[in-house]
Design a protein around this motif. Structure first.
Motif, PDB file in Angstrom:
ATOM      1  N   GLY A 135     -57.229 -76.198 -28.515  1.00 43.52           N
ATOM      2  CA  GLY A 135     -57.607 -75.154 -29.462  1.00 43.52           C
ATOM      3  C   GLY A 135     -56.678 -73.960 -29.486  1.00 43.52           C
ATOM      4  N   GLN A 136     -55.635 -73.993 -28.688  1.00 46.49           N
ATOM      5  CA  GLN A 136     -54.706 -72.852 -28.642  1.00 46.49           C
ATOM      6  C   GLN A 136     -53.936 -72.753 -29.965  1.00 46.49           C
ATOM      7  OE1 GLN A 136     -52.363 -72.754 -24.951  1.00 46.49           O
ATOM      8  NE2 GLN A 136     -50.555 -72.504 -26.229  1.00 46.49           N
ATOM      9  N   PRO A 137     -53.888 -71.572 -30.569  1.00 46.27           N
ATOM     10  CA  PRO A 137     -53.254 -71.481 -31.895  1.00 46.27           C
ATOM     11  C   PRO A 137     -51.769 -71.865 -31.912  1.00 46.27           C
ATOM     12  CG  PRO A 137     -54.380 -69.414 -31.333  1.00 46.27           C
ATOM     13  CD  PRO A 137     -54.493 -70.306 -30.140  1.00 46.27           C
ATOM     14  N   LEU A 138     -50.996 -71.380 -30.921  1.00 45.59           N
ATOM     15  CA  LEU A 138     -49.542 -71.607 -30.970  1.00 45.59           C
ATOM     16  C   LEU A 138     -49.093 -72.385 -29.727  1.00 45.59           C
ATOM     17  CD1 LEU A 138     -48.657 -67.955 -32.063  1.00 45.59           C
ATOM     18  CD2 LEU A 138     -48.652 -69.999 -33.539  1.00 45.59           C
ATOM     19  N   SER A 139     -48.065 -73.208 -29.905  1.00 49.13           N
ATOM     20  CA  SER A 139     -47.647 -74.100 -28.809  1.00 49.13           C
ATOM     21  C   SER A 139     -46.563 -73.479 -27.930  1.00 49.13           C
ATOM     22  CB  SER A 139     -47.125 -75.408 -29.397  1.00 49.13           C
ATOM     23  OG  SER A 139     -46.568 -76.195 -28.348  1.00 49.13           O
ATOM     24  N   TYR A 140     -46.610 -73.838 -26.642  1.00 50.56           N
ATOM     25  CA  TYR A 140     -45.578 -73.416 -25.682  1.00 50.56           C
ATOM     26  C   TYR A 140     -44.492 -74.481 -25.514  1.00 50.56           C
ATOM     27  CZ  TYR A 140     -48.897 -69.728 -24.355  1.00 50.56           C
ATOM     28  OH  TYR A 140     -49.748 -68.651 -24.362  1.00 50.56           O
ATOM     29  N   ARG A 141     -44.442 -75.409 -26.430  1.00 54.15           N
ATOM     30  CA  ARG A 141     -43.458 -76.491 -26.314  1.00 54.15           C
ATOM     31  C   ARG A 141     -42.040 -75.967 -26.104  1.00 54.15           C
ATOM     32  NH1 ARG A 141     -42.248 -81.376 -30.632  1.00 54.15           N
ATOM     33  NH2 ARG A 141     -41.001 -82.596 -29.185  1.00 54.15           N
ATOM     34  N   PHE A 142     -41.713 -74.893 -26.793  1.00 53.37           N
ATOM     35  CA  PHE A 142     -40.365 -74.331 -26.669  1.00 53.37           C
ATOM     36  C   PHE A 142     -40.382 -72.973 -25.955  1.00 53.37           C
ATOM     37  CE2 PHE A 142     -39.833 -77.318 -30.235  1.00 53.37           C
ATOM     38  CZ  PHE A 142     -38.848 -78.121 -29.660  1.00 53.37           C
ATOM     39  N   GLY A 143     -41.348 -72.821 -25.060  1.00 57.43           N
ATOM     40  CA  GLY A 143     -41.355 -71.610 -24.250  1.00 57.43           C
ATOM     41  C   GLY A 143     -42.557 -70.720 -24.505  1.00 57.43           C
ATOM     42  N   SER A 144     -42.675 -69.696 -23.676  1.00 55.79           N
ATOM     43  CA  SER A 144     -43.845 -68.810 -23.759  1.00 55.79           C
ATOM     44  C   SER A 144     -43.391 -67.346 -23.785  1.00 55.79           C
ATOM     45  CB  SER A 144     -44.786 -69.098 -22.595  1.00 55.79           C
ATOM     46  OG  SER A 144     -44.131 -68.921 -21.342  1.00 55.79           O
ATOM     47  N   LEU A 145     -43.219 -66.755 -22.620  1.00 57.12           N
ATOM     48  CA  LEU A 145     -42.803 -65.336 -22.581  1.00 57.12           C
ATOM     49  C   LEU A 145     -41.388 -65.140 -23.135  1.00 57.12           C
ATOM     50  CD1 LEU A 145     -44.197 -64.243 -19.081  1.00 57.12           C
ATOM     51  CD2 LEU A 145     -45.170 -63.739 -21.330  1.00 57.12           C
ATOM     52  N   THR A 146     -40.617 -66.203 -23.241  1.00 56.09           N
ATOM     53  CA  THR A 146     -39.238 -66.073 -23.751  1.00 56.09           C
ATOM     54  C   THR A 146     -39.061 -66.769 -25.094  1.00 56.09           C
ATOM     55  OG1 THR A 146     -38.221 -68.116 -22.923  1.00 56.09           O
ATOM     56  CG2 THR A 146     -38.527 -66.348 -21.322  1.00 56.09           C
ATOM     57  N   GLU A 154     -46.368 -63.015 -27.887  1.00 55.66           N
ATOM     58  CA  GLU A 154     -47.567 -62.158 -27.827  1.00 55.66           C
ATOM     59  C   GLU A 154     -48.770 -62.923 -27.284  1.00 55.66           C
ATOM     60  OE1 GLU A 154     -47.748 -60.460 -31.759  1.00 55.66           O
ATOM     61  OE2 GLU A 154     -45.874 -59.394 -31.304  1.00 55.66           O
ATOM     62  N   GLN A 155     -48.889 -64.183 -27.690  1.00 54.77           N
ATOM     63  CA  GLN A 155     -50.000 -64.997 -27.178  1.00 54.77           C
ATOM     64  C   GLN A 155     -49.883 -65.158 -25.644  1.00 54.77           C
ATOM     65  OE1 GLN A 155     -51.319 -68.859 -29.193  1.00 54.77           O
ATOM     66  NE2 GLN A 155     -50.316 -69.648 -27.368  1.00 54.77           N
ATOM     67  N   ALA A 156     -48.664 -65.392 -25.185  1.00 60.52           N
ATOM     68  CA  ALA A 156     -48.443 -65.582 -23.747  1.00 60.52           C
ATOM     69  C   ALA A 156     -48.679 -64.269 -22.983  1.00 60.52           C
ATOM     70  CB  ALA A 156     -47.033 -66.098 -23.500  1.00 60.52           C
ATOM     71  N   ILE A 157     -48.274 -63.164 -23.575  1.00 61.24           N
ATOM     72  CA  ILE A 157     -48.513 -61.857 -22.937  1.00 61.24           C
ATOM     73  C   ILE A 157     -50.020 -61.607 -22.849  1.00 61.24           C
ATOM     74  CG2 ILE A 157     -48.295 -59.343 -23.264  1.00 61.24           C
ATOM     75  CD1 ILE A 157     -45.539 -59.959 -24.624  1.00 61.24           C
ATOM     76  N   ALA A 158     -50.718 -61.876 -23.960  1.00 57.97           N
ATOM     77  CA  ALA A 158     -52.171 -61.631 -23.986  1.00 57.97           C
ATOM     78  C   ALA A 158     -52.867 -62.444 -22.894  1.00 57.97           C
ATOM     79  CB  ALA A 158     -52.732 -61.993 -25.363  1.00 57.97           C
ATOM     80  N   HIS A 159     -52.408 -63.675 -22.676  1.00 52.69           N
ATOM     81  CA  HIS A 159     -53.018 -64.493 -21.611  1.00 52.69           C
ATOM     82  C   HIS A 159     -52.804 -63.832 -20.247  1.00 52.69           C
ATOM     83  CE1 HIS A 159     -54.047 -67.714 -18.918  1.00 52.69           C
ATOM     84  NE2 HIS A 159     -52.808 -67.743 -18.464  1.00 52.69           N
ATOM     85  N   ASN A 160     -51.606 -63.311 -20.013  1.00 53.53           N
ATOM     86  CA  ASN A 160     -51.348 -62.639 -18.737  1.00 53.53           C
ATOM     87  C   ASN A 160     -52.222 -61.393 -18.570  1.00 53.53           C
ATOM     88  OD1 ASN A 160     -48.977 -63.691 -16.882  1.00 53.53           O
ATOM     89  ND2 ASN A 160     -48.472 -64.219 -18.996  1.00 53.53           N
TER      90      ASN A 160
END
Ligand code: RM4
Ligand code: MN
Ligand code: MN
Length: 429
Positions: A135-146, A154-160
């Motif tokens: 259900g996660q809106p955007l994929s981390y396939r090509f990275g997260s914080l970078t 922003e999604q990865a920052i919000a999770h942190n």
């Protein structure tokens, strides 16, 4: 859990008590000949603690397969029950390091109470932006914080930021950030820009840290990014920590270096510049194998503790590293492996306490390489098992944790109440 009552443990200890008393006395005499007081060392051993990873109590796996064991924990409450078994028997693992969203619950304050009722507290919280969640809106396939996309970052920052809030409710005081970001092909990523994006994201996370919190930056040389991992070594990690500020430090996972890297030297450097966050203890033969601590290279672990005890005895200001296990089990019972690892880490700490530091310093000053090496080996070769067992016994733990655990037939008895679930959150994969 009710299996490991003080009476049960004491009953199991009866079998070993006489032999331990005699071995402890003999070791005490041996140490006294070198001017060491065994009671002082046992007290230090008893004060030592290493945190257990919540993800470690599930059976891990490799990219190829996972072979689940019986009575695996199915949620964080059951993971804590397994962690409590470990603590009851080894008495040096009073805290658990949770991983989100694997350990997310609706009420983290209630989780904290559940843990406290089991005699456990929480250590550093870990964020996970190396997998996509349902259900996660955007994929981390090509990275997260970078990631190249600001929305993904922003999604990865919000999770942190969420992880910090969960951690506050749990009583944690540190956030560990490990990302899998990087490239698999030369040219895939702009090496400088990727790190700039990391720093931008990390600054936002850093700014959200409560006053008494730290941010642990964990590096790893490869996997899942096989060509250019963004936070690939301690150099990049410490540079980022220096950019971020006082509260950011480098975390050393023993499996996250190329083979034969001198990890104890990295530790010494981080201590010297006040940037050692702490450790993820495990062992490896090739790469990030996540094997039990000391199972491949116990001397390396001893040499790491030699640096740590040296820093402790020099009273390095601000020296307070976090000790955590991080391992994964494919062929062993995770409870047994974690107990073994905790005891091995504690063993290396105690062995490092035995190093004759004035003698070592004299050898170093005189350039006596042979005797310097022998001075370390002398401590490393000392079998401190009676000290570890006595520290456990005095704290109400098991003299022989594995035998005691097996005698209770924990898994067998728990299996009906913990049927296997498809896609269980246990383990790394
Ligand atoms: C990574 C790294 C992290 C851990 C994950 C599960 O390889 O070691 O510390 O959180 O695995
Ligand atoms: Mn790790
Ligand atoms: Mn790892």
């Amino acid at each position: 859990m009710t299996l490991f009552t003080p009476e049960f443990i004491a009953g199991q200890n009866l079998t070993h008590a006489a032999a331990l008393a005699s071995d402890y006395a003999a070791l005490g005499e041996q140490l006294a000949r070198s001017g060491l007081d065994i009671e002082a060392i046992t007290a230090r051993a008893a004060a030592f603690a290493v945190a257990v990873p919540s993800w470690g109590v599930g059976t891990g796996g490799t990219r190829f397969a996972r072979f689940p064991g019986p009575a695996e924990p199915r949620n964080v409450f059951e993971k804590l029950e397994d962690c409590a078994v470990i603590q009851r028997l080894v008495r040096c693992t009073p805290r658990v390091s949770p991983h989100f969203p694997w350990d997310c619950v609706s009420d983290h304050a209630a989780l904290r109470e559940h843990a406290a009722a089991l005699g456990l507290g929480f250590d550093a919280v870990n964020s996970n932006t190396f997998q996509d969640q349902p259900g996660q809106p955007l994929s981390y396939r090509f990275g997260s914080l970078t990631h190249t996309s600001a929305a993904v970052r922003e999604q990865a920052i919000a999770h942190n930021l969420d992880c910090i809030r969960y951690g506050q409710a749990l009583g944690s005081r540190a956030l560990t950030v490990w990302i899998g970001d990087g490239g698999n092909f030369p040219g895939q990523q702009h090496l400088v820009r990727a790190l700039e994006r990391y720093l931008d994201s990390a600054r936002t996370i850093y700014a959200a840290l409560p006053a008494d919190w730290q941010m642990f930056i964990e590096h790893k040389c490869y996997e899942p990014a096989f060509y250019s991992t963004v936070i690939q070594d301690w150099g990049t990690s410490v540079l980022c920590a220096m950019q971020l500020g006082e509260k950011a430090r480098s975390l050393v996972d023993l499996g996250h270096h190329a083979p034969n890297v001198n990890i104890e030297m990295i530790v010494a450097r981080l201590v010297q510049f006040g940037k050692l966050a702490g450790f993820h203890f495990n062992d490896s033969k090739y790469g990030d194998d996540d094997l039990d601590s000391g199972s491949i290279n116990p001397y390396q672990l001893f040499l790491v503790f030699n640096e740590l005890v040296d820093a402790q005895q020099r009273q390095v200001p601000g020296f307070d590293p976090a000790y955590l296990l991080d391992q994964s089990h494919n062929v062993t019972d995770p409870i047994e492996s974690l107990m073994n690892s905790a005891a091995t880490v504690q063993r290396c700490y105690v062995q490092a306490l035995l190093v004759d530091r004035p003698a070592l310093g004299a050898c170093q000053d005189a350039n006596d390489a042979l005797m310097a090496g022998n001075t370390l080996k002398r401590a490393f070769h000392c079998d401190v098992s009676p000290i570890l067992a006595e520290a456990r016994r005095r704290a109400g733990g098991a003299i022989d944790p594995i035998t005691c655990y097996r005698a209770a037939r924990y898994r067998e008895r728990l299996a009906p109440a913990r049927p296997a679930v498809a896609g269980s959150g246990s383990g790394i994969v």
